[in-house]
Design an enzyme around this catalytic site. Structure first.
Site, mmCIF file in Angstrom:
data_model
loop_
_atom_site.group_PDB
_atom_site.id
_atom_site.type_symbol
_atom_site.label_atom_id
_atom_site.label_comp_id
_atom_site.label_asym_id
_atom_site.label_seq_id
_atom_site.Cartn_x
_atom_site.Cartn_y
_atom_site.Cartn_z
ATOM 1 C CD GLN A 121 -2.549 1.241 2.673
ATOM 2 O OE1 GLN A 121 -1.974 0.865 3.700
ATOM 3 N NE2 GLN A 121 -3.778 1.686 2.680
ATOM 4 N N GLY A 122 0.875 1.984 -1.109
ATOM 5 C CA GLY A 122 1.672 3.213 -1.196
ATOM 6 C C GLY A 122 0.799 4.434 -1.037
ATOM 7 C CB SER A 124 2.010 7.024 4.454
ATOM 8 O OG SER A 124 0.896 6.463 5.079
ATOM 9 C CB SER A 156 3.446 -2.959 5.514
ATOM 10 O OG SER A 156 3.205 -2.010 6.524
ATOM 11 C CD GLU A 239 -5.500 0.372 6.102
ATOM 12 O OE1 GLU A 239 -5.781 1.255 5.271
ATOM 13 O OE2 GLU A 239 -4.380 0.237 6.602
HETATM 14 C C1 LIG Z 1 3.504 -0.435 11.447
HETATM 15 C C2 LIG Z 1 3.018 0.545 10.438
HETATM 16 C C3 LIG Z 1 2.691 0.109 9.171
HETATM 17 C C4 LIG Z 1 2.250 1.009 8.209
HETATM 18 N N1 LIG Z 1 1.993 0.538 6.960
HETATM 19 C C5 LIG Z 1 1.645 1.415 5.977
HETATM 20 C C6 LIG Z 1 1.487 0.966 4.643
HETATM 21 O O1 LIG Z 1 1.658 -0.212 4.327
HETATM 22 N N2 LIG Z 1 1.168 1.862 3.693
HETATM 23 C C7 LIG Z 1 0.968 3.172 3.979
HETATM 24 O O2 LIG Z 1 0.636 3.934 3.088
HETATM 25 N N3 LIG Z 1 1.125 3.651 5.255
HETATM 26 C C8 LIG Z 1 1.467 2.785 6.251
HETATM 27 N N4 LIG Z 1 1.649 3.246 7.549
HETATM 28 C C9 LIG Z 1 1.538 4.679 7.781
HETATM 29 C C10 LIG Z 1 0.422 5.123 8.685
HETATM 30 O O3 LIG Z 1 -0.801 5.085 8.009
HETATM 31 C C11 LIG Z 1 0.798 6.537 9.160
HETATM 32 O O4 LIG Z 1 1.917 6.406 9.983
HETATM 33 C C12 LIG Z 1 -0.309 7.198 9.916
HETATM 34 O O5 LIG Z 1 -1.397 7.487 9.075
HETATM 35 C C13 LIG Z 1 0.169 8.472 10.613
HETATM 36 O O6 LIG Z 1 0.829 9.348 9.739
HETATM 37 P P1 LIG Z 1 2.275 9.923 10.112
HETATM 38 O O7 LIG Z 1 3.133 8.780 10.466
HETATM 39 O O8 LIG Z 1 2.695 10.811 9.015
HETATM 40 O O9 LIG Z 1 2.062 10.769 11.418
HETATM 41 P P2 LIG Z 1 1.582 12.290 11.491
HETATM 42 O O10 LIG Z 1 0.435 12.485 10.582
HETATM 43 O O11 LIG Z 1 2.752 13.182 11.329
HETATM 44 O O12 LIG Z 1 1.074 12.347 12.982
HETATM 45 C C14 LIG Z 1 1.907 12.607 14.109
HETATM 46 C C15 LIG Z 1 1.044 12.850 15.321
HETATM 47 O O13 LIG Z 1 0.192 13.976 15.087
HETATM 48 C C16 LIG Z 1 -1.157 13.610 15.279
HETATM 49 N N5 LIG Z 1 -1.988 14.325 14.309
HETATM 50 C C17 LIG Z 1 -1.787 14.514 12.987
HETATM 51 N N6 LIG Z 1 -2.812 15.148 12.437
HETATM 52 C C18 LIG Z 1 -3.701 15.372 13.412
HETATM 53 C C19 LIG Z 1 -4.987 15.989 13.492
HETATM 54 N N7 LIG Z 1 -5.605 16.483 12.411
HETATM 55 N N8 LIG Z 1 -5.594 16.019 14.671
HETATM 56 C C20 LIG Z 1 -5.011 15.494 15.791
HETATM 57 N N9 LIG Z 1 -3.813 14.903 15.792
HETATM 58 C C21 LIG Z 1 -3.179 14.850 14.620
HETATM 59 C C22 LIG Z 1 -1.214 12.114 15.026
HETATM 60 O O14 LIG Z 1 -2.321 11.514 15.672
HETATM 61 C C23 LIG Z 1 0.105 11.672 15.617
HETATM 62 O O15 LIG Z 1 -0.042 11.536 17.001
HETATM 63 C C24 LIG Z 1 2.098 2.375 8.524
HETATM 64 C C25 LIG Z 1 2.412 2.815 9.815
HETATM 65 C C26 LIG Z 1 2.872 1.923 10.763
HETATM 66 C C27 LIG Z 1 3.196 2.424 12.127
#
Ligand SMILES: Cc1cc2nc3c(=O)[nH]c(=O)nc-3n(C[C@H](O)[C@H](O)[C@H](O)COP(=O)(O)OP(=O)(O)OC[C@H]3O[C@@H](n4cnc5c(N)ncnc54)[C@H](O)[C@@H]3O)c2cc1C
Lengths: 377, 292
Positions: A121-122, A124, A156, A239
């Site tokens: 899944q691409g 993020s 992932s 999902e």
């Molecule tokens: C184990 C794992 C597997 C994953 N696998 C995939 C995958 O296969 N494909 C893929 O595309 N993605 C994947 N992800 C990505 C995952 O979907 C993102 O990490 C997640 O959506 C959060 O985005 P971010 O990491 O950019 O954090 P950020 O968006 O930067 O968030 C950081 C913090 O800010 C808070 N925050 C951000 N915006 C808001 C808001 N509007 N209101 C309140 N709080 C907020 C968040 O809750 C968090 O606490 C994976 C993540 C993990 C940990």
């Protein structure tokens, strides 16, 4: 209100149980968690067995109740988890089934079911996680191809994937939700570099994916050009809606194992710990009932799982972290030893409140889409 | 598996909701608070006529002949409107104590924590109420006595109490959301602020999880399911009222606003049928009882 299964459903359960009892002892040994090619082969091999036995399409074609029974029974029997098949079986496949053309379904669905192709899944990107629609990876049209440049992160299973469900920006001028398209990108195409990232649990679970002028046929676009955000919502509802059912069963098993361990090592005599385990028992029993409630609801409406999935995901991800918190208390100082059971799970469980939409984002969804509170800016 | 309300169950729930809206609206609730300790006998009889107490009594014995799921839906509505009186005790006495089924008699029970609700208004008391001492009850709508000898709990009482807690939790969430949409600060509805929005979301999540647990226990009548329902519903009601109070700001801390009544009643209910620790202990024991 009732919790009874129909005779056909019970028959399905009985047949599946019988088959699992025969199939599982013949499985090859489990590969180590860091051996991705080994894990791919193992997971696909299991999917092939399911296919041959007629269980492969249970995720898409069966009724929600039959799917529930399938996930419950496979987990109870200790069958392999979907693993590398997760994205293909649980969200890319269902999305293509719901939104793809006849040719697209014929091209991509059978290999997923037969355990021949792995998807990742691409979605993020380094600068677009929670704010998924802020993604910047560009796709420029050139004849019958899109030429894609940008980068994805936290992908992932990227190392072993054949296909990627990829979100790209096809109209940079349009408002951010309107200029996105959903593509199936072959992971073998020139211009793709995968750089594994190490998780806090020490494993290489996900990766960074760099895209440099990668050519993807226009025919690989699912849904209309610039209509990808709508398609994405379909993917996300799968999902969040269905992906965790089997894990509740797994948590209930872990909880019993924990109680057994506490009884052995004497921690059971601590009433505070005992009651905490009792409360967790209530928690996972209730989550199972909530699952049954949501499945019945999906059965009634006959469609894509609704935002109720966010309610479940929120409660479940915190409960599962608490479960492993309790495990650490049962283990005492042994919880610092990576070779002890549950210690790696405790580390992995830290991702549940982040992956697939953080708890904060799920709360926004519940508040805005279910309770009708005003949208934040 | 049809784990959803049937048409008949929806109709029953809506019927009880209408009756209570008509007979126990906000004005009547305020009047009851202003005259504590008095039970509205006319309303009690009306509940009797509507079948509230005789809901599970077989038709052959003059009852409505429905089951636990229907009773749970009715008690959920009672919890939502803060309907006062020993509802659970009287319901459980239908068919055993004369007049209970029809609402002619008010029946009180000695509870598992040695507390008796509505002792002085009761026509019949089940259990040993000798030596009862009145308390200055924290809940203006539930007079309480303490007695030296506690009584064992009927699991059905635990479940119906959980249903009342569920109704109360649902109502608290509705009140909070209404206020969060309407009240403005800093030029926008407070529900647009995440700190408020997230309180509301958590209220809904707790309520819906409790709902699934309570309804499932009504279907199975299984002891562990009932303990589960109780723990989840107590949590949803008590924390829901707390969060609702917070969302209302200063207004939440007033006597006028009804949230304190929800919170106080929720506290009373947590002690009606034994303490939560007993449910936790049984659910802990159940973990060892069943094979992995
Ligand atoms: C184990 C794992 C597997 C994953 N696998 C995939 C995958 O296969 N494909 C893929 O595309 N993605 C994947 N992800 C990505 C995952 O979907 C993102 O990490 C997640 O959506 C959060 O985005 P971010 O990491 O950019 O954090 P950020 O968006 O930067 O968030 C950081 C913090 O800010 C808070 N925050 C951000 N915006 C808001 C808001 N509007 N209101 C309140 N709080 C907020 C968040 O809750 C968090 O606490 C994976 C993540 C993990 C940990």
């Amino acid at each position: 209100m009732d919790l009874a299964y129909t005779p056909e459903e019970e028959e399905f359960r009985a047949r599946l149980r019988e088959w699992l009892a025969k199939a599982l002892p013949t499985l090859p040994p489990k590969p180590s968690p860091d051996d991705w090619p080994g894990r791919r082969a193992y997971d696909l091999g299991w999917q092939r067995r399911l296919y041959d036995a007629g269980y492969a399409d249970v995720h898409w074609d069966a009724s929600p109740t039959v799917r529930l029974i399938f996930l419950e029974e496979t987990e109870k029997a200790g069958a392999p988890y979907v693993g590398a098949g997760f994205v293909g079986l649980l969200h890319a496949g269902p999305t293509i089934a719901a939104e793809g053309t006849a040719e697209q379904r014929a091209r991509w669905l059978p290999p997923i079911l037969r355990g021949e192709e792995v998807w990742c899944q691409g979605f993020s990107e380094p600068d677009a996680g929670s704010d998924l629609a802020a993604l910047r990876t560009r796709a420029r049209r050139d004849g019958d191809d899109y030429v894609v440049s940008g980068s994805k992160i936290w992908t992932s299973h990227a190392e072993v994937a054949d296909w990627c469900e990829l979100l790209v920006r096809t109209d940079p001028q349009a408002p951010k939700h309107r200029g996105i398209s959903w593509l199936a990108m072959p992971m073998g195409a020139p211009g793709i570099t995968v750089r594994p990232l190490r998780t806090l649990a020490g494993s290489a679970e996900f990766a960074e994916v760099f895209l440099d002028e990668v050519r993807v046929p226009v025919a690989n676009r699912v849904g209309d050009e610039n209509d990808g955000w709508r398609v994405t919502m379909v993917t996300l509802s799968f999902e969040r809606g269905t992906a965790f059912v089997g894990e509740v069963v797994a948590c209930r098993r872990v909880l019993r194992e924990l109680a057994g361990e506490a009884r052995k090592n004497g921690r059971w005599d601590d009433p505070v710990l005992r009651r905490r385990l009792g409360r967790l028992n209530a928690e996972f029993r209730a989550l199972w009932r909530l699952t049954q409630w949501n499945v019945s609801e999906a059965e009634r409406t006959g469609g894509v799982p609704g935002v109720g999935g966010s309610v479940f995901k929120l409660r479940y991800s915190h409960a599962r972290q608490e479960l492993y918190g309790a495990a650490a208390d049962v283990l005492g100082p042994q919880s610092l030893d990576l070779d002890q059971p549950w210690v790696l799970d405790r580390l992995s469980s830290l991702s549940y409140t982040i992956a697939a939409g953080t708890s904060q984002i799920q709360r926004n969804i519940v508040a805005e889409r279910i309770l009708g509170l005003p949208k934040g800016r | 598996m049809r784990f959803q309300l049937t048409e008949d169950q929806r109709a029953l729930r809506d019927g009880v909701r209408e009756l209570l809206a008509r007979r126990f609206g906000r004005e009547v609730l305020r009047a009851a608070v202003d005259e504590p300790g008095r039970l509205d006998r006319a309303l009690w009889r009306e509940l009797g006529v509507a079948g509230f107490f005789a809901l599970r009594l077989p038709e052959a014995r003059g009852g409505v002949g429905l089951g636990l799921p229907e009773a749970v839906l009715a008690f959920e509505e009672a919890g939502r409107t803060l309907l006062p009186g020993p509802l659970v005790a009287t319901h459980l006495a239908a068919g055993e104590v004369s007049g209970a089924a029809t609402g002619e008699a008010v029946v009180a029970d000695v509870g598992a924590c040695g507390l008796v609700e509505w002792l002085t208004e009761a026509d019949v008391v089940r259990g040993d109420a000798a030596g009862a001492v009145p308390l200055r009850s924290v809940d203006p709508l539930t007079p309480l006595h303490r007695v030296p000898v506690a009584r064992g709990v009927d699991p059905v009482a635990v479940l119906l109490t959980a249903a009342e807690q569920l109704g109360s939790a649902t109502r608290a969430c509705e009140l909070a959301v209404q206020h969060a949409r309407a009240r403005e600060q800093f030029g926008q509805p407070i529900g647009g602020f995440q700190a408020v929005k997230h309180l509301c979301a958590d209220m809904l999540v707790r309520t819906e999880t409790a709902r699934a647990a309570v309804y499932a226990a009504a279907v199975t009548a299984d002891a562990a399911d009932i303990d589960t329902a109780r723990l989840l519903a107590d949590e949803a009601a008590v924390r829901g009222a707390r969060d609702c109070l917070q969302v209302h700001g200063g207004m939440g801390f007033t006597w006028e606003f009804e949230v304190h009544l929800h919170l106080k009643r929720a506290w009373v209910r947590t002690h009606r049928a034994g303490d939560a620790t007993e449910s936790e202990e049984s659910l802990a024991a159940e973990l060892l009882a069943q094979p992995i």
